[in-house]
Write an enzyme that holds these catalytic residues in place. Structure first.
Site, mmCIF file in Angstrom:
data_model
loop_
_atom_site.group_PDB
_atom_site.id
_atom_site.type_symbol
_atom_site.label_atom_id
_atom_site.label_comp_id
_atom_site.label_asym_id
_atom_site.label_seq_id
_atom_site.Cartn_x
_atom_site.Cartn_y
_atom_site.Cartn_z
ATOM 1 N N LEU A 143 0.964 -1.176 0.035
ATOM 2 C CA LEU A 143 -0.023 -0.010 0.030
ATOM 3 C C LEU A 143 1.032 1.248 -0.064
ATOM 4 C CD1 LEU A 143 -3.275 0.641 2.079
ATOM 5 C CD2 LEU A 143 -1.933 2.646 1.526
ATOM 6 N N HIS A 194 7.598 1.774 11.235
ATOM 7 C CA HIS A 194 8.206 3.025 10.622
ATOM 8 C C HIS A 194 7.364 4.290 10.973
ATOM 9 C CE1 HIS A 194 9.486 6.209 7.980
ATOM 10 N NE2 HIS A 194 10.647 5.479 7.790
#
Length: 338
Positions: free
Chosen positions: A127, A231
């Site tokens: 994505l 992240h």
């Protein structure tokens, strides 16, 4: 209704390549490599063309298109069954407990074990939303469209689905986890290993990776500190996964230590709540906000829209019907937007 999700085409190679260059590394499902992306599109085209509703090693690539400009501004991917041609490796966090009678002490050691526990799961991944479009819920549209696609083609997918979140990458593009563990065995930096994996697959892991458990206490603090952390750019994605019913079950990525999220396919909220109904009318009177899809395989389209429920079906707004390309009598699947 200015954006729709649709099946990727060969002509999408250039916009996919341009987006891949913006990922910043550690994004193995969208490598900035034309040949690798072309191979993905070819594999996806084969999957979309296969009409049998049976399990296979398929990859479906979807893109987000601005229907007013024709620009492709995002993408996502769905793998039906990981680990079919090559082992699907993860690290599993575990604990070894030992007791010493002489010392009168119990020792607990946290460990990382290389495993293929997740082979056979379906995977949602790849994505990416163009930085210029990160508003209006388009990331949510990309993410949830995958679940409506799975619901439309349920027989093709496994009973469990996973999502790998990118781990911590430093400002130089390196991975503290890789540097503290795998880099010592492979003699290459994270960027090189990441590129190799994205383009050629990670069979080399099977050949070179240590098969014995790794004691976490023996890793440098920089590596220990990032195990299982997403992240910063992936925190919103992690929350979206949790809202869908995914959970972190102590599996992490072997490259960057990012968390792997897992859910039972039929328990994913969008899949569980999706309804398939017939369009009985189209008008301009508005309705409830919803995520709406139509069509199977290459004809699949998904968008945000408005609909009203009636006893005999649903009523779509004219704008929603136009975006999806549906008319009265067609079937659509939908789920509440919230």
């Amino acid at each position: 209704m200015t954006h729709v999700i649709r099946a990727a085409r060969d002509s999408d190679l250039q916009p996919l390549y341009e987006m891949a260059k913006l990922t910043g590394g550690g994004f193995t499902n969208l490598p900035p490599d034309r040949a690798a992306l072309r191979a993905k599109l070819e594999r996806s085209a084969t999957a979309f063309a296969r009409i049998e509703d049976s399990k296979a090693d398929d990859l479906f690539v979807l893109v987000l298109e601005n229907i007013e400009t024709g620009e492709v501004r995002g993408t996502c991917q769905i793998f039906t069954h990981v680990g079919q041609n090559y082992p699907f490796y993860s690290y599993r966090l575990g604990t070894l407990t030992q007791h010493s009678k002489e010392l009168g002490r119990t020792f607990r050691a946290d460990m990382l074990g290389l495993t293929t526990d997740l082979e056979g799961c379906s995977e949602v991944g790849g994505l990416f939303l163009h930085p210029g479009e990160r508003a209006g819920g388009l990331g949510m549209l990309l993410a949830r469209s995958r679940y409506l696609f799975i619901a439309q083609h349920r027989m093709r997918f496994a009973d469990r689905v996973l999502a790998e979140l990118r781990g911590i990458i430093d400002e130089a593009g390196g991975s503290p986890f890789w540097d503290g563990l795998a880099g010592r065995f492979f003699g290459m930096n994270f960027q090189d290993a990441d590129q190799f994996n994205a383009v050629r697959g990670h069979q080399f892991i099977a050949d070179l990776f240590p098969k014995h458990p790794i004691y976490i206490a023996m890793l440098p603090e920089s590596a220990r500190a990032v195990i299982g952390l997403p992240h910063p750019s992936g925190r919103a994605a992690m929350r979206m996964l949790e809202n869908e019913g995914f959970a972190y079950e102590n599996y992490v990525d072997i490259f960057d230590g990012g968390p792997t999220m897992l859910a039972k396919t039929d328990h994913v909220r969008t899949i569980r709540e999706a309804r398939t109904e017939r369009v009985v009318a189209i008008d301009g009177d508005g309705g409830d906000p919803a995520l709406i899809s139509k069509g199977r395989l290459a004809e699949f389209r998904c968008t945000y829209g408005e609909l009203r429920s009636r006893e005999d079906g649903v009523v779509l707004t004219s704008a929603t019907a136009a975006a999806l390309g549906v008319g009265a009598g067609d079937s659509i699947s939908h789920v509440a937007r919230n």
